[in-house]
Motif scaffolding. Structure first.
Motif, PDB file in Angstrom:
ATOM      1  N   LEU A   1      34.447  34.350  54.263  1.00  0.00           N
ATOM      2  CA  LEU A   1      33.100  34.908  54.159  1.00  0.00           C
ATOM      3  C   LEU A   1      32.296  34.223  53.057  1.00  0.00           C
ATOM      4  O   LEU A   1      31.099  33.961  53.216  1.00  0.00           O
ATOM      5  CB  LEU A   1      33.179  36.412  53.896  1.00  0.00           C
ATOM      6  N   ALA A   2      32.945  33.931  51.940  1.00  0.00           N
ATOM      7  CA  ALA A   2      32.246  33.307  50.814  1.00  0.00           C
ATOM      8  C   ALA A   2      31.734  31.913  51.160  1.00  0.00           C
ATOM      9  O   ALA A   2      30.810  31.407  50.502  1.00  0.00           O
ATOM     10  CB  ALA A   2      33.166  33.245  49.594  1.00  0.00           C
ATOM     11  N   ARG A   3      32.311  31.288  52.163  1.00  0.00           N
ATOM     12  CA  ARG A   3      31.825  29.977  52.612  1.00  0.00           C
ATOM     13  C   ARG A   3      30.484  30.094  53.343  1.00  0.00           C
ATOM     14  O   ARG A   3      29.777  29.103  53.498  1.00  0.00           O
ATOM     15  CB  ARG A   3      32.855  29.320  53.534  1.00  0.00           C
ATOM     16  N   GLU A   4      30.169  31.306  53.833  1.00  0.00           N
ATOM     17  CA  GLU A   4      28.897  31.514  54.524  1.00  0.00           C
ATOM     18  C   GLU A   4      27.764  31.501  53.500  1.00  0.00           C
ATOM     19  O   GLU A   4      27.810  32.226  52.505  1.00  0.00           O
ATOM     20  CB  GLU A   4      28.904  32.862  55.259  1.00  0.00           C
ATOM     21  N   PRO A   5      26.715  30.717  53.705  1.00  0.00           N
ATOM     22  CA  PRO A   5      25.630  30.652  52.718  1.00  0.00           C
ATOM     23  C   PRO A   5      24.959  31.991  52.440  1.00  0.00           C
ATOM     24  O   PRO A   5      24.446  32.208  51.339  1.00  0.00           O
ATOM     25  CB  PRO A   5      24.639  29.664  53.361  1.00  0.00           C
ATOM     26  N   SER A   6      24.988  32.889  53.415  1.00  0.00           N
ATOM     27  CA  SER A   6      24.303  34.175  53.248  1.00  0.00           C
ATOM     28  C   SER A   6      25.137  35.214  52.516  1.00  0.00           C
ATOM     29  O   SER A   6      24.625  36.282  52.171  1.00  0.00           O
ATOM     30  CB  SER A   6      23.907  34.731  54.619  1.00  0.00           C
TER      31      SER A   6
ATOM     32  N   VAL B   1      39.858  37.114  43.569  1.00  0.00           N
ATOM     33  CA  VAL B   1      39.054  36.350  42.612  1.00  0.00           C
ATOM     34  C   VAL B   1      39.591  34.934  42.464  1.00  0.00           C
ATOM     35  O   VAL B   1      38.835  33.945  42.506  1.00  0.00           O
ATOM     36  CB  VAL B   1      39.012  37.058  41.242  1.00  0.00           C
ATOM     37  N   LEU B   2      40.898  34.797  42.305  1.00  0.00           N
ATOM     38  CA  LEU B   2      41.490  33.474  42.131  1.00  0.00           C
ATOM     39  C   LEU B   2      41.275  32.603  43.369  1.00  0.00           C
ATOM     40  O   LEU B   2      40.952  31.406  43.258  1.00  0.00           O
ATOM     41  CB  LEU B   2      42.982  33.610  41.833  1.00  0.00           C
ATOM     42  N   ALA B   3      41.443  33.192  44.541  1.00  0.00           N
ATOM     43  CA  ALA B   3      41.282  32.414  45.777  1.00  0.00           C
ATOM     44  C   ALA B   3      39.853  31.919  45.934  1.00  0.00           C
ATOM     45  O   ALA B   3      39.612  30.752  46.271  1.00  0.00           O
ATOM     46  CB  ALA B   3      41.682  33.275  46.980  1.00  0.00           C
ATOM     47  N   VAL B   4      38.888  32.798  45.682  1.00  0.00           N
ATOM     48  CA  VAL B   4      37.482  32.411  45.846  1.00  0.00           C
ATOM     49  C   VAL B   4      37.063  31.410  44.775  1.00  0.00           C
ATOM     50  O   VAL B   4      36.397  30.412  45.068  1.00  0.00           O
ATOM     51  CB  VAL B   4      36.577  33.657  45.823  1.00  0.00           C
ATOM     52  N   ARG B   5      37.447  31.646  43.538  1.00  0.00           N
ATOM     53  CA  ARG B   5      37.077  30.721  42.461  1.00  0.00           C
ATOM     54  C   ARG B   5      37.661  29.328  42.713  1.00  0.00           C
ATOM     55  O   ARG B   5      37.026  28.316  42.418  1.00  0.00           O
ATOM     56  CB  ARG B   5      37.567  31.266  41.124  1.00  0.00           C
ATOM     57  N   ASN B   6      38.855  29.269  43.284  1.00  0.00           N
ATOM     58  CA  ASN B   6      39.498  27.985  43.527  1.00  0.00           C
ATOM     59  C   ASN B   6      38.764  27.173  44.592  1.00  0.00           C
ATOM     60  O   ASN B   6      38.733  25.936  44.530  1.00  0.00           O
ATOM     61  CB  ASN B   6      40.949  28.201  43.967  1.00  0.00           C
ATOM     62  N   VAL B   7      38.125  27.873  45.540  1.00  0.00           N
ATOM     63  CA  VAL B   7      37.472  27.188  46.657  1.00  0.00           C
ATOM     64  C   VAL B   7      35.955  27.110  46.480  1.00  0.00           C
ATOM     65  O   VAL B   7      35.338  26.074  46.748  1.00  0.00           O
ATOM     66  CB  VAL B   7      37.813  27.894  47.987  1.00  0.00           C
ATOM     67  N   ILE B   8      35.361  28.195  46.026  1.00  0.00           N
ATOM     68  CA  ILE B   8      33.903  28.302  45.993  1.00  0.00           C
ATOM     69  C   ILE B   8      33.333  27.976  44.620  1.00  0.00           C
ATOM     70  O   ILE B   8      32.245  27.422  44.498  1.00  0.00           O
ATOM     71  CB  ILE B   8      33.452  29.715  46.424  1.00  0.00           C
ATOM     72  N   GLY B   9      34.050  28.343  43.555  1.00  0.00           N
ATOM     73  CA  GLY B   9      33.540  28.125  42.211  1.00  0.00           C
ATOM     74  C   GLY B   9      33.029  29.402  41.575  1.00  0.00           C
ATOM     75  O   GLY B   9      33.323  30.510  42.031  1.00  0.00           O
ATOM     76  N   GLU B  10      32.220  29.249  40.535  1.00  0.00           N
ATOM     77  CA  GLU B  10      31.826  30.370  39.688  1.00  0.00           C
ATOM     78  C   GLU B  10      30.572  31.096  40.155  1.00  0.00           C
ATOM     79  O   GLU B  10      30.227  32.130  39.588  1.00  0.00           O
ATOM     80  CB  GLU B  10      31.608  29.870  38.255  1.00  0.00           C
ATOM     81  N   GLU B  11      29.866  30.572  41.145  1.00  0.00           N
ATOM     82  CA  GLU B  11      28.584  31.160  41.527  1.00  0.00           C
ATOM     83  C   GLU B  11      28.738  32.465  42.291  1.00  0.00           C
ATOM     84  O   GLU B  11      27.845  33.312  42.273  1.00  0.00           O
ATOM     85  CB  GLU B  11      27.782  30.163  42.380  1.00  0.00           C
ATOM     86  N   PHE B  12      29.857  32.651  42.987  1.00  0.00           N
ATOM     87  CA  PHE B  12      30.065  33.851  43.790  1.00  0.00           C
ATOM     88  C   PHE B  12      30.216  35.055  42.856  1.00  0.00           C
ATOM     89  O   PHE B  12      30.904  34.987  41.834  1.00  0.00           O
ATOM     90  CB  PHE B  12      31.312  33.683  44.656  1.00  0.00           C
TER      91      PHE B  12
END
Length: 301
Positions: A148-153, A171-182
């Protein structure tokens, strides 16, 4: 969208005959922003989203947007049956909301793919970015949150379950792929009780229901938490937040009803809650009044 600071979830005031009281709502929202709120979440759980008709919902969001006047972001709640959620996000966007807090679909438990598709279809109807709210029948794996975090919206994830280990994995999974903006949020009732643990897991933002009736106490706690003032955090948890949480747990629905009663005790003409919620009985309201006095004494010392 950027969010920082203490997040304010305003009540929805009602008149004695049960209609929305927009002037009171405007005063409530304005006072919250003046007191230091970093964002306003209108028509969400504390605002009795579940009890609002579509025209009332739009009125609440428009009033919040007008009262904030661009000073901080305004996030509107949405959720429930898919067509209803889609109509809410359309109206919220037209009313000027900056983002949507997407609550669970109504009643049913679907497969994970069905839940993800629900979110995508609501997001497709929205001109605003979406913050997902994990609670009740909307539960996510770290892998699904990354998808879901990969979706721009999709810009954020709010947790209302309280499984700290699972939240840390997310948190760890998203930060590892998406970064700090989420964005990540603690959305538990009386969130201050669990914020030391959530902050350690990389979740700095939280919903403060207490801010709606004791902004002085809520701001003092928020400042102490982020300054590493453990003594003040512990004292406020012990003398105010723990007994408030214990009182909240005595009756289902008090997570909202006590907040509204507290606002009335502080002078806001907020009216009562709508069914199926019930207002606190006199004994519990008296206990709440004593707690408010104790919390205010603590921050004044």
């Amino acid at each position: 969208m950027q969010l920082d600071g203490l997040l304010f979830f305003p009540l929805t005031p009602f008149t004695p005959t049960g209609e929305i009281a927009p002037e009171v709502l405007g005063q409530h929202v304005t006072a919250g922003v003046d007191a230091g709120a970093g964002g306003v979440f209108a028509a969400c759980g504390t605002g009795e989203y579940h009890a609002l008709g579509l025209s009332e919902y739009e009125q609440v969001v428009r009033t919040a947007v007008a009262s904030v006047d661009g000073r901080v972001p305004v996030v509107a709640g949405a959720g429930g049956p898919l067509p209803h959620a889609q109509e809410c996000v359309r109206r919220a966007g037209a009313a000027g909301a900056d983002a949507i807090l997407l609550m669970p679909p109504y009643l049913v438990n679907g497969a994970e793919e069905g839940l993800l598709e629900y979110i995508r279809q609501v997001a497709a109807a929205s001109r605003c970015p979406i913050i997902i709210y994990q609670r009740n029948n909307a539960r996510f794996t770290p892998e699904s949150v990354v998808r879901l975090a990969r979706e721009p919206s999709i810009v954020g994830f709010k947790d209302g379950l309280g499984d700290i280990e699972q939240m840390q994995r997310i948190v760890l999974a998203v930060r590892n792929v998406i970064g700090e903006e989420f964005l990540f949020f603690n959305g538990l009732p009386t969130a201050e009780m669990s914020m030391p643990a959530y902050k350690a897991a990389g979740v700095p933002l939280y919903s403060s229901a207490a801010f709606a009736f004791v902004p002085e106490v809520a701001m003092r706690f928020h400042t102490a938490l982020h300054a590493g003032d453990d003594a003040t955090v512990r004292r406020l948890l012990t003398e105010f937040y723990r007994p408030l949480a214990e009182l909240r747990d005595t009756v289902p629905g008090y997570a909202v009803a006590l907040v509204k009663a507290g606002a009335r005790l502080r002078g806001l003409d907020a009216g009562g809650v709508r069914a199926p919620l019930t207002d606190p009985n006199p004994e519990h309201e008296a206990a709440l009044e004593r707690l408010i006095a104790a919390g205010l004494r603590t921050v004044q010392e």
